[in-house]
Scaffold this motif. Structure first.
Motif, PDB file in Angstrom:
ATOM      1  N   GLY A  90       6.669   2.894   1.425  1.00 32.01           N
ATOM      2  CA  GLY A  90       6.035   3.568   2.553  1.00 32.01           C
ATOM      3  C   GLY A  90       5.310   4.830   2.127  1.00 32.01           C
ATOM      4  N   ARG A  91       5.938   5.618   1.263  1.00 32.19           N
ATOM      5  CA  ARG A  91       5.277   6.841   0.788  1.00 32.19           C
ATOM      6  C   ARG A  91       4.098   6.529  -0.119  1.00 32.19           C
ATOM      7  NH1 ARG A  91       4.699  11.074   3.111  1.00 32.19           N
ATOM      8  NH2 ARG A  91       5.229  12.699   1.587  1.00 32.19           N
ATOM      9  N   ALA A  92       4.181   5.421  -0.864  1.00 37.79           N
ATOM     10  CA  ALA A  92       3.036   5.013  -1.684  1.00 37.79           C
ATOM     11  C   ALA A  92       1.834   4.700  -0.794  1.00 37.79           C
ATOM     12  CB  ALA A  92       3.408   3.801  -2.537  1.00 37.79           C
ATOM     13  N   THR A  93       2.098   4.089   0.352  1.00 37.14           N
ATOM     14  CA  THR A  93       1.013   3.831   1.301  1.00 37.14           C
ATOM     15  C   THR A  93       0.446   5.140   1.835  1.00 37.14           C
ATOM     16  OG1 THR A  93       1.955   1.700   1.963  1.00 37.14           O
ATOM     17  CG2 THR A  93       0.428   2.737   3.506  1.00 37.14           C
ATOM     18  N   ASP A  94       1.317   6.135   2.077  1.00 32.39           N
ATOM     19  CA  ASP A  94       0.842   7.453   2.501  1.00 32.39           C
ATOM     20  C   ASP A  94      -0.062   8.067   1.438  1.00 32.39           C
ATOM     21  OD1 ASP A  94       2.344   7.195   4.799  1.00 32.39           O
ATOM     22  OD2 ASP A  94       4.043   8.355   4.018  1.00 32.39           O
ATOM     23  N   LEU A  95       0.315   7.894   0.165  1.00 35.85           N
ATOM     24  CA  LEU A  95      -0.506   8.422  -0.926  1.00 35.85           C
ATOM     25  C   LEU A  95      -1.867   7.744  -0.951  1.00 35.85           C
ATOM     26  CD1 LEU A  95      -0.872  10.093  -3.531  1.00 35.85           C
ATOM     27  CD2 LEU A  95       0.212   8.199  -4.782  1.00 35.85           C
ATOM     28  N   GLU A  96      -1.856   6.421  -0.813  1.00 35.87           N
ATOM     29  CA  GLU A  96      -3.120   5.675  -0.823  1.00 35.87           C
ATOM     30  C   GLU A  96      -4.019   6.117   0.324  1.00 35.87           C
ATOM     31  OE1 GLU A  96      -4.435   1.018  -1.276  1.00 35.87           O
ATOM     32  OE2 GLU A  96      -2.768   1.488   0.077  1.00 35.87           O
ATOM     33  N   THR A 110     -12.266   9.966 -10.779  1.00 36.02           N
ATOM     34  CA  THR A 110     -12.143   8.652 -11.403  1.00 36.02           C
ATOM     35  C   THR A 110     -10.883   8.569 -12.258  1.00 36.02           C
ATOM     36  OG1 THR A 110     -14.550   8.374 -11.428  1.00 36.02           O
ATOM     37  CG2 THR A 110     -13.278   6.993 -12.940  1.00 36.02           C
ATOM     38  N   PHE A 111     -10.589   9.651 -12.994  1.00 38.07           N
ATOM     39  CA  PHE A 111      -9.406   9.660 -13.849  1.00 38.07           C
ATOM     40  C   PHE A 111      -8.131   9.533 -13.007  1.00 38.07           C
ATOM     41  CE2 PHE A 111      -5.982  11.423 -16.342  1.00 38.07           C
ATOM     42  CZ  PHE A 111      -6.242  10.992 -17.626  1.00 38.07           C
ATOM     43  N   ILE A 112      -8.035  10.340 -11.956  1.00 36.43           N
ATOM     44  CA  ILE A 112      -6.827  10.307 -11.114  1.00 36.43           C
ATOM     45  C   ILE A 112      -6.736   8.995 -10.350  1.00 36.43           C
ATOM     46  CG2 ILE A 112      -5.632  11.435  -9.196  1.00 36.43           C
ATOM     47  CD1 ILE A 112      -6.856  14.080 -10.116  1.00 36.43           C
ATOM     48  N   ASP A 113      -7.869   8.491  -9.887  1.00 30.81           N
ATOM     49  CA  ASP A 113      -7.878   7.209  -9.181  1.00 30.81           C
ATOM     50  C   ASP A 113      -7.313   6.099 -10.063  1.00 30.81           C
ATOM     51  OD1 ASP A 113      -8.794   5.661  -6.761  1.00 30.81           O
ATOM     52  OD2 ASP A 113      -9.964   4.626  -8.293  1.00 30.81           O
ATOM     53  N   GLY A 114      -7.641   6.169 -11.356  1.00 29.05           N
ATOM     54  CA  GLY A 114      -7.127   5.181 -12.298  1.00 29.05           C
ATOM     55  C   GLY A 114      -5.627   5.311 -12.528  1.00 29.05           C
ATOM     56  N   GLN A 115      -5.052   6.483 -12.230  1.00 24.95           N
ATOM     57  CA  GLN A 115      -3.600   6.654 -12.362  1.00 24.95           C
ATOM     58  C   GLN A 115      -2.859   6.326 -11.071  1.00 24.95           C
ATOM     59  OE1 GLN A 115      -2.969  10.645 -13.886  1.00 24.95           O
ATOM     60  NE2 GLN A 115      -3.119   9.898 -15.997  1.00 24.95           N
ATOM     61  N   ILE A 116      -3.555   6.380  -9.932  1.00 27.77           N
ATOM     62  CA  ILE A 116      -2.929   6.031  -8.661  1.00 27.77           C
ATOM     63  C   ILE A 116      -2.731   4.518  -8.559  1.00 27.77           C
ATOM     64  CG2 ILE A 116      -3.341   5.928  -6.162  1.00 27.77           C
ATOM     65  CD1 ILE A 116      -4.422   8.740  -6.305  1.00 27.77           C
ATOM     66  N   ASP A 117      -3.665   3.749  -9.095  1.00 27.32           N
ATOM     67  CA  ASP A 117      -3.554   2.283  -9.025  1.00 27.32           C
ATOM     68  C   ASP A 117      -2.246   1.767  -9.644  1.00 27.32           C
ATOM     69  OD1 ASP A 117      -5.896   2.007  -7.628  1.00 27.32           O
ATOM     70  OD2 ASP A 117      -7.133   1.641  -9.405  1.00 27.32           O
ATOM     71  N   ALA A 143       4.843   5.634 -14.137  1.00 26.80           N
ATOM     72  CA  ALA A 143       3.540   5.775 -13.476  1.00 26.80           C
ATOM     73  C   ALA A 143       3.515   7.012 -12.582  1.00 26.80           C
ATOM     74  CB  ALA A 143       3.237   4.519 -12.660  1.00 26.80           C
ATOM     75  N   LEU A 144       4.590   7.254 -11.841  1.00 26.71           N
ATOM     76  CA  LEU A 144       4.651   8.409 -10.951  1.00 26.71           C
ATOM     77  C   LEU A 144       4.687   9.718 -11.735  1.00 26.71           C
ATOM     78  CD1 LEU A 144       7.189   6.887  -8.421  1.00 26.71           C
ATOM     79  CD2 LEU A 144       4.918   7.748  -7.809  1.00 26.71           C
ATOM     80  N   GLN A 145       5.439   9.752 -12.819  1.00 27.93           N
ATOM     81  CA  GLN A 145       5.529  10.980 -13.619  1.00 27.93           C
ATOM     82  C   GLN A 145       4.197  11.290 -14.291  1.00 27.93           C
ATOM     83  OE1 GLN A 145       8.421  13.058 -13.689  1.00 27.93           O
ATOM     84  NE2 GLN A 145       6.678  14.326 -14.303  1.00 27.93           N
ATOM     85  N   THR A 146       3.498  10.253 -14.746  1.00 30.56           N
ATOM     86  CA  THR A 146       2.173  10.449 -15.350  1.00 30.56           C
ATOM     87  C   THR A 146       1.205  11.045 -14.343  1.00 30.56           C
ATOM     88  OG1 THR A 146       2.506   8.598 -16.888  1.00 30.56           O
ATOM     89  CG2 THR A 146       0.237   9.282 -16.471  1.00 30.56           C
ATOM     90  N   LEU A 147       1.232  10.516 -13.110  1.00 24.76           N
ATOM     91  CA  LEU A 147       0.355  11.041 -12.065  1.00 24.76           C
ATOM     92  C   LEU A 147       0.711  12.486 -11.730  1.00 24.76           C
ATOM     93  CD1 LEU A 147      -1.834  10.702  -9.915  1.00 24.76           C
ATOM     94  CD2 LEU A 147      -0.106   9.688  -8.405  1.00 24.76           C
ATOM     95  N   LEU A 148       2.001  12.803 -11.655  1.00 19.93           N
ATOM     96  CA  LEU A 148       2.421  14.172 -11.375  1.00 19.93           C
ATOM     97  C   LEU A 148       1.949  15.129 -12.445  1.00 19.93           C
ATOM     98  CD1 LEU A 148       6.057  13.913  -9.926  1.00 19.93           C
ATOM     99  CD2 LEU A 148       4.037  14.912  -8.817  1.00 19.93           C
TER     100      LEU A 148
END
Length: 427
Positions: A363-369, A388-395, A414-419
């Motif tokens: 559910g929170r992933a959907t909030d992020l999207e 573009t860089f961050i978008d590639g890490q959200i996917d 994946a979450l820690q990399t994005l953080l």
């Protein structure tokens, strides 16, 4: 578009029932368009809200369709609630089937439309060979009702493919795209009044209501920046479901859509000459429509579907950013409030994954999207390389959290990399 009341007799071996379909009046077409709008908006909402992906959502609704259809077919006469519930569920299911082919399997919309057209032609051919009629006013036996509902399901899938293909070819926005199916339905209605074959015009109009309803749903649900009015898929679904419920209650009480006695004919007395002329005009309209789509496709334009579902392309700079460069660029160019929101949602998702609450994490992933998509235009304009860089890490975050069998280690990575890229909340 009414159909002739006279149809071939039901074979003696078939169980005969009272009519299982409503009277084809203005009420029929109003509620049909309401159902198709729900099919578009609710399919989009459920796919996002459940967070289980298109295939799993389609499986869920296939099962629901089977259950609802079983109840509908056990009835011995038309009941508005059961009938229109079946139409709504099949509208959602048919939409999902087309979306799977397009978004999951990468099948071109033109090919999907061709395949569904062929499937529908086969269904009609077998139906006619077996029953000697395609009139929905002959739905008084189990075999005929089975053919009818199969045709309905395919028309929803076909209408979805045709509507999306039109948007792809023309680049029209959701508001403008309403006009083409609306105009075509008007032409088909006029030809029916003139004396066209009522069965043919009914099924053509039935297919056209699907892209009309879908375009209305998009226009209501999409944001103003996307050409809509911003109600959202959930609000649009609730609004139209309420309208369907109110209409069904009215029809149940008034019986305004129940066939009580045989009708004497269509709006105009059909003659062979009129029917041939109407068929020729219908063919000419089809050719003109194809010509219009070919012309608009030849004009340079951006695909409305591409704008809705694909990420923009950044042409600034030839060397991709490193993670440190992307973090620095984001802190410099992006609003601090946006970055704080993304960090908060990502942190919440990581905490939920760590605690084993997979549903909450999805559910929170959907909030992020949603938050990321809503900020896309402003952030992309501010620094397209960082975006573009961050978008590639959200996917990877979305795909790992929504996986059918989630891997906690992959999710956390994946979450820690994005953080790390989003940085801390300091100045």
């Amino acid at each position: 578009m009414n159909q002739p009341p006279i149809s071939p007799a039901v074979p003696p071996s078939a169980r005969r029932m009272l009519s299982k379909v409503p009277e084809i009046t203005l009420w029929f077409w109003i509620i049909k368009i309401l159902c198709t709008t729900v099919g578009e908006s609710f399919a989009d909402y459920i796919n996002m809200a459940l967070g289980v992906g298109l295939v799993a959502t389609a499986v869920i609704f296939t099962v629901v369709s089977a259950v609802v259809l079983a109840v509908q077919m056990k009835l011995t006469r038309y009941r508005p609630g059961a009938y229109w519930l079946t139409v709504v569920i099949m509208s959602i299911t048919g939409t999902l089937y087309t979306d799977i082919l397009t978004d999951q399997a990468g099948v071109p919309l033109g090919l999907s439309a061709t395949v569904f057209s062929a499937v529908l032609a086969i269904v009609f051919a077998i139906w006619f060979v077996k029953e000697r009629t395609l009139s929905i006013h002959s739905i008084v036996s189990v075999p005929r009702e089975a053919f009818y509902w199969l045709a309905v399901l395919v028309t929803f899938a076909l209408g979805t493919a045709l509507g999306d293909w039109t948007l792809e070819l023309t680049g029209w926005g959701p508001g403008l795209s309403i006009l083409l199916p609306l105009a075509l339905i008007g032409v088909v209605t006029a030809l029916w009044r003139f004396g066209a074959n009522p069965v043919l015009t009914f099924w053509v109009a039935y297919i056209l209501t699907r892209p009309l309803g879908a375009n209305i749903g998009d226009w209501l649900g999409l944001t103003p920046a996307e050409g809509g009015i911003g109600l959202g898929t959930f609000a649009t679904s609730v609004l139209f479901l309420a309208a369907i419920l109110a209409t069904v209650v009215y029809l149940t009480l008034s019986k305004a859509d129940v066939v009580e006695r045989p009708r004497t004919g269509t709006a105009q007395t059909a003659t062979p000459a009129r029917e041939r002329a109407a068929l020729g005009l219908l063919g000419a309209v089809a050719v003109a429509t194809v010509g219009l789509l070919a012309y608009t496709n030849s004009i340079p334009h951006a695909s409305a579907l591409a704008d809705e579902g694909s990420a923009p392309t950044c042409t600034a700079g030839s060397t991709p950013l490193t993670q440190d460069e992307a973090r620095a660029a984001a802190r410099t160019s992006f609003p601090a409030t946006d970055l704080a929101e993304f960090r908060a949602i990502t942190t919440d998702t990581l905490d939920l994954v760590t605690s084993g609450d997979q549903a909450g994490a999805a559910g929170r992933a959907t909030d992020l999207e949603t938050a990321w998509d809503n900020s896309q235009d402003a952030l992309f304009a501010a620094d397209c390389q960082a975006w573009t860089f961050i978008d590639g890490q959200i996917d990877p975050v979305l795909s790992s959290v929504r996986a059918g069998t989630p891997d906690p280690a992959a999710e956390q990575e994946a979450l820690q990399t994005l953080l790390t890229t989003l940085g801390d909340a300091g100045p």
